[in-house]
Design an enzyme around this catalytic site. Structure first.
Site, PDB file in Angstrom:
ATOM      1  N   ASP A 114       9.149   2.644  -0.382  1.00  0.00           N
ATOM      2  CA  ASP A 114       8.156   3.268   0.475  1.00  0.00           C
ATOM      3  C   ASP A 114       8.438   2.814   1.905  1.00  0.00           C
ATOM      4  O   ASP A 114       8.077   1.710   2.298  1.00  0.00           O
ATOM      5  CB  ASP A 114       6.744   2.869   0.022  1.00  0.00           C
ATOM      6  N   TYR A 150       0.859  -1.186   0.000  1.00  0.00           N
ATOM      7  CA  TYR A 150       0.000   0.000   0.000  1.00  0.00           C
ATOM      8  C   TYR A 150       0.889   1.228   0.000  1.00  0.00           C
ATOM      9  O   TYR A 150       1.882   1.288   0.727  1.00  0.00           O
ATOM     10  CB  TYR A 150      -0.882  -0.009   1.250  1.00  0.00           C
ATOM     11  N   LYS A 162       4.527   8.585   8.938  1.00  0.00           N
ATOM     12  CA  LYS A 162       4.291   7.967  10.248  1.00  0.00           C
ATOM     13  C   LYS A 162       5.304   8.427  11.311  1.00  0.00           C
ATOM     14  O   LYS A 162       5.188   9.543  11.791  1.00  0.00           O
ATOM     15  CB  LYS A 162       4.193   6.453  10.099  1.00  0.00           C
TER      16      LYS A 162
HETATM   17  C1  LIG Z   1       0.409   4.557   5.868  1.00  0.00           C
HETATM   18  C2  LIG Z   1       1.136   4.320   4.604  1.00  0.00           C
HETATM   19  C3  LIG Z   1       1.077   5.203   3.515  1.00  0.00           C
HETATM   20  C4  LIG Z   1       0.129   6.364   3.491  1.00  0.00           C
HETATM   21  O1  LIG Z   1       0.401   7.314   4.454  1.00  0.00           O
HETATM   22  P1  LIG Z   1      -0.779   8.295   4.922  1.00  0.00           P
HETATM   23  O2  LIG Z   1      -0.088   9.247   5.822  1.00  0.00           O
HETATM   24  O3  LIG Z   1      -1.796   7.433   5.575  1.00  0.00           O
HETATM   25  O4  LIG Z   1      -1.310   8.945   3.694  1.00  0.00           O
HETATM   26  C5  LIG Z   1       1.899   4.981   2.432  1.00  0.00           C
HETATM   27  N1  LIG Z   1       2.730   3.930   2.389  1.00  0.00           N
HETATM   28  C6  LIG Z   1       2.804   3.047   3.401  1.00  0.00           C
HETATM   29  C7  LIG Z   1       3.767   1.915   3.314  1.00  0.00           C
HETATM   30  C8  LIG Z   1       2.000   3.200   4.530  1.00  0.00           C
HETATM   31  O5  LIG Z   1       2.038   2.297   5.511  1.00  0.00           O
END
Ligand SMILES: *Cc1c(COP(=O)(O)O)cnc(C)c1O
Length: 428
Positions: A239, A144, A267
Site C-alpha cells: 500500500d 491503515y 494521494k
Molecule cells: C490515505 C490512505 C489510504 C486511504 O485513501 P483514501 O483516499 O483516504 O481512501 C489507504 N492507505 C494508506 C496507506 C493511506 O495513507
C-alpha cells in the site's frame, strides 16, 4: 484557538454533518478545541476563514507534494474541466496516466484507476482473493488501508489469532478473515502464514508505515515478507498510497528493491483531486472485469479533471526532481527538533523518512504500533495547539505523519524550527 468564523461554521456544520466533518480526524478530537475551517491554500501556506495564515505541514494528509494550488496543476485541471468534467467513457489522458504510473512503478504492469485509496485497497484485496482462491488477509497493526470492512480490524489476543472489528458495523465474520500482526515483526508474519497455511490470499503492508506516525521498516523486513509470501503462494500487496511519489519518483519499492505482486497508489498520484490506482502483475490484473471475473467499477473512475491534475503533478515531479532537496530539508528540520528537545529535556522521538516525519512524545524508539502507542497524546495536543497559535499547522493528531512540500523554502523551515523550538522549550 479557532477564530470566531471557524467556531460559528463548526456549530452550523455540527447540525448537518456527523461531528461537523467529512472525515473524523478533521474534527480535532485528538487535540481538543474547535477545528479550523480553511478558506484557501497557496504554496506552503494555508489561510483560514478568519484570515489567519499557517505554514502547512499536514498538506491534506500527503497529496500536496508541490504545495497548494500549484499554478501548472490548477491550469491543467482547469483546461480539463472546461472540456467537460466527466464522460463515463474512455479518454486519452487516462491512458497517459496509466503509462506514466507503469513507467514509474514497473511492477504495475496493468493499472486500474479508482477515486479513493480505500476503493483501490479494497479492490486489490478482492483481486488477491480471487486469484488465490483464498479468503484471509494478513495486515500489520497500525497500518491503515482505508476504511475497508475486512481491513478495519484490530489484532486479536495473540499474534496469530484472528482479528476483531476495529469499527462498529464490521461483521465479526469479516474481521475473522483478517490476521493482524505487529509491524516489523517478520517472525509473527511467518507464524501467521504457517498457522493459516493455504488460507491466506494476501499480505498487505505500508512499506514505510505512516498511519501510526512515521515508522520505518527494519532492514530485511520487506525482503523477508517477499520471501515468505512467495514461499506460501500468497500475494504481497504494497500500500503505497502515502509513499507513492513521496519518497521518490515511483514507490518505496524502487528504493528497497522489493517487488510486490500488487501496489496501491493514491494521494499524490491524483495531484490533490480524488484519484487512486491499483495495479500489478499482468496475470493477476487480468482477472479484473471486463477481462476477468473480478467486478470493480466506478462512475467517476479515471475522471478527466483528476487525471489531468495527476498527470501534471507527475510531469512536474519528473522535471523538477525535488526529492533530494525535500529529503535534506526534512532531515534537517527533524535534526533541529531533536537537538532542541535534547537541550530542553523534552521526551521526544522524531522518526523521519524522505519528506515525512512524526514528532512522537516519547523517549523510546518507535518501531511498531505498541511503541508508537507509548507516545503521550496529551503532550502532542499541547504542542499542536501552541504551534497552531503561532501559525504552524501540524497534523491534528499524534499518530499521523507531517509532510513537507517543494513549496516549503529555507525561510519557511527556519521559521518552523524556531517556533517548534520555542514551543518545546516552553512546554518542559
Ligand atoms: C490515505 C490512505 C489510504 C486511504 O485513501 P483514501 O483516499 O483516504 O481512501 C489507504 N492507505 C494508506 C496507506 C493511506 O495513507
Amino acid at each position: 484557538m479557532a477564530g470566531l468564523v471557524s467556531r460559528r461554521l463548526f456549530r452550523r456544520a455540527s447540525a448537518v454533518i456527523p461531528g461537523g466533518v467529512n472525515s473524523p480526524v478533521r474534527a480535532f478530537r485528538a487535540v481538543g478545541g474547535t477545528p479550523v475551517f480553511m478558506r484557501s491554500g497557496r504554496g506552503a501556506w494555508l489561510q483560514d476563514v478568519d484570515g489567519k495564515r499557517y505554514l502547512d505541514f499536514c498538506l491534506s494528509w500527503g497529496p500536496l507534494i508541490l504545495g497548494h494550488a500549484r499554478r501548472e496543476v490548477v491550469a491543467a485541471a482547469g483546461r480539463a474541466l472546461r472540456r467537460g468534467s466527466t464522460f463515463g467513457a474512455a479518454t486519452e489522458a487516462e491512458v497517459a496516466l496509466a503509462e506514466a504510473i507503469r513507467q514509474a512503478v514497473p511492477s504495475m504492469e496493468l493499472v486500474r484507476l479508482t477515486s479513493s485509496g480505500t476503493e483501490a485497497a479494497m479492490s486489490a484485496v478482492r483481486l488477491a482473493r480471487a486469484f488465490t482462491g483464498r479468503d484471509m488477509v494478513v495486515k500489520f497493526s497500525g497500518c491503515y488501508h482505508g476504511h475497508v470492512d475486512s481491513l478495519l480490524v484490530a489484532a486479536g489476543s495473540g499474534a496469530t489469532t484472528l482479528g476483531v472489528p476495529d469499527s462498529a458495523g464490521v461483521p465479526e465474520a469479516w474481521a475473522r478473515t483478517t490476521v493482524t500482526v505487529p509491524y516489523n515483526d517478520l517472525q509473527a508474519a511467518a507464524a501467521a502464514l504457517r498457522r493459516w497455511r493455504g488460507r491466506v490470499a494476501a499480505v498487505i503492508v505500508e512499506p514505510v508505515a505512516a498511519n501510526m506516525g512515521v515508522v520505518l521498516p527494519r532492514p530485511g523486513f520487506l525482503e523477508g515478507l517477499r520471501e515468505l509470501t512467495a514461499r506460501h503462494g500468497v500475494l504481497l500487496v504494497f500500500d503505497e498510497v502515502i509513499t507513492g511519489f513521496r519518497v521518490c519518483y515511483g514507490g518505496y519499492q524502487r528504493i528497497c528493491g522489493v517487488k510486490p505482486d500488487l501496489t496501491v497508489l493514491g494521494k499524490i498520484v491524483g495531484g490533490g483531486l480524488p484519484l487512486a490506482a491499483y495495479g500489478g502483475r499482468k496475470d493477476v490484473m487480468r482477472l479484473v472485469a471486463p477481462l476477468g471475473p473480478v467486478y470493480q467499477a466506478g462512475t467517476l473512475s479515471g475522471n478527466p479533471v483528476a487525471v489531468a491534475a495527476g498527470l501534471e503533478t507527475l510531469r512536474l515531479l519528473k522535471a523538477l526532481k525535488p526529492y533530494r532537496r525535500l529529503e535534506e530539508r526534512t532531515r534537517s528540520l527533524a535534526e533541529d527538533i531533536r537537538r532542541c528537545a535534547r537541550a530542553c529535556g523534552a521526551p521526544v522521538t522524531v522518526n523521519q523518512a524522505a519528506s515525512m516525519m512524526t514528532v512522537f512524545f516519547t523517549e523510546h524508539p518507535v518501531t511498531d504500533y505498541a511503541s508508537a502507542k507509548l507516545a503521550d497524546a496529551g503532550r502532542y495536543a499541547a504542542f499542536f495547539q501552541a504551534l497552531l497559535e503561532s501559525g504552524i499547522y501540524f497534523p491534528p493528531a499524534q499518530w499521523e505523519a507531517a509532510f513537507l512540500s517543494a513549496a516549503h523554502g529555507e525561510r519557511d523551515l527556519d521559521r518552523a524550527a524556531r517556533a517548534i523550538g520555542r514551543v518545546l522549550t516552553a512546554g518542559s
